[in-house]
Design a protein around this motif. Structure first.
Motif, mmCIF file in Angstrom:
data_model
loop_
_atom_site.group_PDB
_atom_site.id
_atom_site.type_symbol
_atom_site.label_atom_id
_atom_site.label_comp_id
_atom_site.label_asym_id
_atom_site.label_seq_id
_atom_site.Cartn_x
_atom_site.Cartn_y
_atom_site.Cartn_z
ATOM 1 N N ALA A 1 35.190 -55.966 28.590
ATOM 2 C CA ALA A 1 35.187 -56.152 27.134
ATOM 3 C C ALA A 1 35.156 -57.631 26.762
ATOM 4 O O ALA A 1 34.418 -58.043 25.849
ATOM 5 N N GLU A 2 35.934 -58.460 27.463
ATOM 6 C CA GLU A 2 35.977 -59.890 27.155
ATOM 7 C C GLU A 2 34.676 -60.597 27.555
ATOM 8 O O GLU A 2 34.186 -61.464 26.835
ATOM 9 N N VAL B 1 21.855 -68.096 20.433
ATOM 10 C CA VAL B 1 20.409 -67.917 20.627
ATOM 11 C C VAL B 1 19.672 -67.844 19.300
ATOM 12 O O VAL B 1 18.517 -68.277 19.198
ATOM 13 N N GLU B 2 20.317 -67.312 18.265
ATOM 14 C CA GLU B 2 19.672 -67.208 16.958
ATOM 15 C C GLU B 2 19.484 -68.567 16.281
ATOM 16 O O GLU B 2 18.701 -68.692 15.352
ATOM 17 N N ASN B 3 20.200 -69.593 16.748
ATOM 18 C CA ASN B 3 20.178 -70.886 16.067
ATOM 19 C C ASN B 3 19.750 -72.064 16.936
ATOM 20 O O ASN B 3 19.428 -73.135 16.406
ATOM 21 N N LEU C 1 38.205 -69.620 23.494
ATOM 22 C CA LEU C 1 37.026 -70.283 24.054
ATOM 23 C C LEU C 1 35.931 -70.426 23.011
ATOM 24 O O LEU C 1 35.369 -71.517 22.820
ATOM 25 N N ILE C 2 35.631 -69.348 22.297
ATOM 26 C CA ILE C 2 34.575 -69.375 21.280
ATOM 27 C C ILE C 2 34.947 -70.316 20.134
ATOM 28 O O ILE C 2 34.116 -71.104 19.674
ATOM 29 N N ASP C 3 36.198 -70.254 19.697
ATOM 30 C CA ASP C 3 36.636 -71.135 18.604
ATOM 31 C C ASP C 3 36.462 -72.605 18.986
ATOM 32 O O ASP C 3 36.044 -73.429 18.161
ATOM 33 N N VAL D 1 29.305 -62.918 25.948
ATOM 34 C CA VAL D 1 27.846 -62.788 26.060
ATOM 35 C C VAL D 1 27.238 -62.500 24.694
ATOM 36 O O VAL D 1 26.195 -63.052 24.331
ATOM 37 N N HIS D 2 27.895 -61.655 23.908
ATOM 38 C CA HIS D 2 27.394 -61.352 22.562
ATOM 39 C C HIS D 2 27.435 -62.595 21.675
ATOM 40 O O HIS D 2 26.548 -62.799 20.842
#
Length: 215
Positions: free
Chosen positions: A100-101, A114-116, A48-50, A106-107
């Motif tokens: 964990a997933e 959020v940082e970008n 999902l993240i990729d 969320v992380h």
């Protein structure tokens, strides 16, 4: 964060956004002509993240710059899909793996997005008869017990639909909304509200506090 029951108009709010990239996973294709990614089924959070990172990079290649806003429509559907996928594969004590997933995704939002970017997450909400208030839809387990994604944000609005009337709530504990901005009213009619203007106001607030940050 934008919360509402089904068919209250969450997705429609995104129409006013400029310089936005929308990550859509809501059981249907994103309906408006804005840059978006209809998230397909995924085997795990890494996939999902990729996929999200790849599509953001494609946005930059096409437009020559990154978007200013990332909108996730909806976080509740994504987290429930993560839960469902693990329940299909893990028979014994699945909620440890689910926790964990969910935390990994969320992380990713908090650390990488959020940082970008300005990040907007949409979520389904439902009325809890026992608590006599609306609650955000979350997967089960410890993440839900900690308050879900609503516990991760300072700003959350709630859209209430009563017949044809739509109302935006900025601070109301029974309608899972909160704000740190004293200038916002408790509520206003949706016809007098745009999400773009709301984001611009929140940007001003963030700029005002940055000079007081010690890192």
């Amino acid at each position: 964060m934008v919360l509402a029951a089904s068919n209250a108009g969450k997705t429609t709010l995104l129409k006013t956004l400029k310089d936005v990239f929308i990550i859509s996973r809501d059981g249907k294709k994103y309906p408006f002509p804005q840059p978006h990614y209809n998230v397909p089924d995924f085997k795990d959070v890494d996939e999902l993240i990729d996929g999200i990172v790849e599509k953001i990079n494609m946005y930059e290649e096409k437009f020559g710059e990154l978007p200013k806003i990332i909108a996730i429509d909806t976080i509740s559907k994504i987290l429930l899909d993560i839960e469902a996928g693990i329940l299909e594969k893990v028979a014994d004590f699945p909620y440890g793996k689910i926790g964990a997933e969910v935390s990994k995704f969320v992380h990713f939002i908090e650390r990488d997005l959020v940082e970008n970017f300005d990040v907007i997450v949409l979520s389904h909400a439902m009325y809890d008869e026992k608590l006599k208030r609306y609650v955000a839809v979350n997967p089960g387990g410890s993440y839900k017990n900690r308050g879900g994604f609503l516990s991760e944000v300072n700003e959350a609005i709630f859209i209430e639909a009563l017949g044809e009337k739509r109302t935006v709530y900025f601070r109301n504990v029974k309608r899972c909304s909160r704000t740190l901005c004293d200038d916002f009213p408790e509520k206003m009619l949706l016809e007098d509200f745009t999400l773009q203007s709301h984001i611009e106001k929140l940007r001003e607030l963030n700029t005002d506090t940055e000079e007081w940050e010690f890192n």
